[in-house]
Design an enzyme around this catalytic site. Structure first.
Site: not given
Lengths: 414, 87
Positions: A165, A305, A316, A337, A342, A401
């Site tokens: 991502c 994010h 975050e 998002k 996403h 990831f």
């Protein structure tokens, strides 16, 4: 480092669940609309999660012609459409550029998953001799970059980043460095993803990574909210034209913003879970500020994010507090998002576009569905409604990831 | 629909060309600019449509629409079924 070579954004193109026109995308974001709904790309009735941010009414044959459409996986079709839009938007005429000074870095987390599944099914049903000769050139993760370079005849740096991502953000950071360090004068860059497939949906659902709010899809992506329960799988592309500032100015280009910083790091922690203290994310943000030679308190808006996972949003937030200290309370933060879901390896692309438009148009898009802030999520996330604000320095965060963290800093062009 | 009509239809569909530009003499590479992957894909489509298997060494010899039609007419199931019946 050659700091005299400045890099600016001169073109942008999107393919999203909120539309494939820049104005439509932006007005949707600012109006707080959600692009998330029931999935209809294939029969999802057996799946635990049955909604997402899909691109509706996609007619690739009408856009590209039947033959070209057949030879591009859906993810490369999105990349191609967004790249064409970005180039048109930039007003670049490639016949006036040296082709070996122009390149393409388009990232993707997974690549041509649709093609992989289709051909695997064909092989199981009809045997290996019926596998299409286009299987590999369609599914490879660099197909988008390769096809876009061919489309425009670009012969400079061309590569594909795959950091889940964070793919688009890393691709754009690398593209920025290509121009800054003199390898290229123009880069088409961003990300593309089309992983709403049997395996994509089933795989993410199996990880318990996805929201299961099947009864209310538009309310499922709720970054930083108390009732967030996972991310919402989405697809699309966000592609930009990065250009050497001297060149852009000389041709009278419209400049959305200047790219001034890039930082990246690894958590070195776990293949999917973030470092709970957000130390990796914080390192990426610090590197980014150092790269930009900019003080933390200059940053006014962060496009987070913010995936709407319980662990990620908290980590975050902790990272932002570490980096910005007392200034963290003054930051304005939102997660795109919340509206699009996403887009995985494409998310950084559409989010840098949202960040540049925030500067250029003086509006900060909201975090929708943020009704009750979650525990530890106590910053200003621009809940529910967009905010008019003149911001000069904007950061965009992307984490993937594998433990990949990438941050970009852009500023108002002067 | 005859084999010829079906072959021409597949060629037009795969190569994005109008029907009036395709005849028995049309050469896949020289006239339609098919690359090596396109020609493999065309052969796969013929195999699928006519339920036949074209070996690699045979498929390499099929370079025009006419050659494809001739090969298919000689090897398609309808033909071989009939041959079996006669035998």
């Amino acid at each position: 480092m050659n700091q005299s070579r400045r890099v600016v954004i001169t073109g942008m193109g999107v393919v999203t669940s909120l539309g494939d026109q820049l104005d439509q995308f932006w007005s949707g974001l600012c109006a707080g609309r959600s692009g998330v709904g029931p999935l209809t790309l294939f029969d999802v009735s057996e799946f635990k999660v049955r909604f997402g941010g899909q691109v509706n009414d996609w007619d690739a044959a009408a856009r590209f012609g039947g033959k070209e459409a057949r030879h591009l996986d859906r993810f490369a079709q999105f990349a191609m459409a967004a790249a064409i839009s970005a180039v048109e938007d930039s007003g670049v005429d490639f016949s006036r550029f040296r082709p070996d000074r122009c390149g393409v870095f388009i990232g993707s987390g997974i690549g041509g998953l649709n093609e992989f599944e289709t051909q695997h099914t064909t092989m199981m049903q009809k045997g290996p001799s019926r596998i299409s000769p286009f299987t590999i050139p369609k599914l490879m993760v660099n197909a988008a970059s390769g096809q876009v370079s061919i489309k425009f005849g670009l012969q400079g740096p061309c590569s594909a980043v795959a950091t889940a991502c964070a793919s688009a953000a890393n691709a754009m950071g690398d593209a920025y460095k290509m121009i800054q360090t003199g390898w290229a004068d123009l880069m088409i860059t961003g990300g593309s993803e089309a992983a709403i497939t049997h395996m994509g949906l089933g795989g993410f659902a199996s990880m318990r990574a996805l929201s299961t709010r099947n009864d209310d899809p538009p309310r499922a992506s709720r970054p930083f909210d108390r009732d967030r329960d996972g991310f919402v799988l989405a697809e699309g592309a966000g592609v930009l034209v990065f250009e050497l500032e001297d060149q852009a100015r000389a041709r009278g280009a419209r400049i959305y913003a200047e790219v001034i910083g890039y930082g990246m790091s690894a958590d070195g922690w776990h293949i999917t879970a973030p470092d709970e203290e957000g130390r990796g994310a914080a390192r990426a943000m610090v590197r980014c500020l150092e790269d930009a030679r900019t003080a933390p308190d200059a940053v006014q808006y962060i496009n987070a994010h913010g995936t709407s996972t319980p662990l990620g949003d908290l980590a975050e937030t902790r990272a932002m507090k570490q980096v910005f200290q007392g200034h963290a309370r003054k930051l304005q933060i939102s997660s795109t998002k919340s509206q699009l879901g996403h887009l995985l390896g494409a998310s950084g692309g559409v989010e840098l576009i949202a960040s540049a438009l925030a500067i250029h148009r003086g509006v900060l898009p909201p975090t929708i569905n943020l009704d009750n802030p979650g525990e530890g999520c106590d910053l200003d996330y621009i809940p529910l409604t967009a905010r008019e604000a003149q911001v000069d320095h904007v950061m965009s965060n992307s984490f993937g990831f594998g433990g990949h963290n990438a941050s970009l800093l852009i500023r108002r062009y002067k | 629909m005859s084999v010829e009509e079906r072959v021409i239809e597949i060629v037009c569909e795969q190569m994005d060309v109008p029907k009036d530009q395709v005849t028995r003499d049309t050469h896949f590479t020289n006239d339609l600019h098919a690359d090596s992957l396109d020609t493999v894909e065309l052969v796969l489509e013929f195999e699928e449509e006519f339920d036949i298997t074209i070996p690699d060494d045979e498929s390499e010899k099929i370079q025009t629409v006419g050659q494809a039609i001739d090969y298919i007419e000689q090897h398609s199931h309808a033909k071989s079924d009939k041959d079996d019946a006669v035998a």
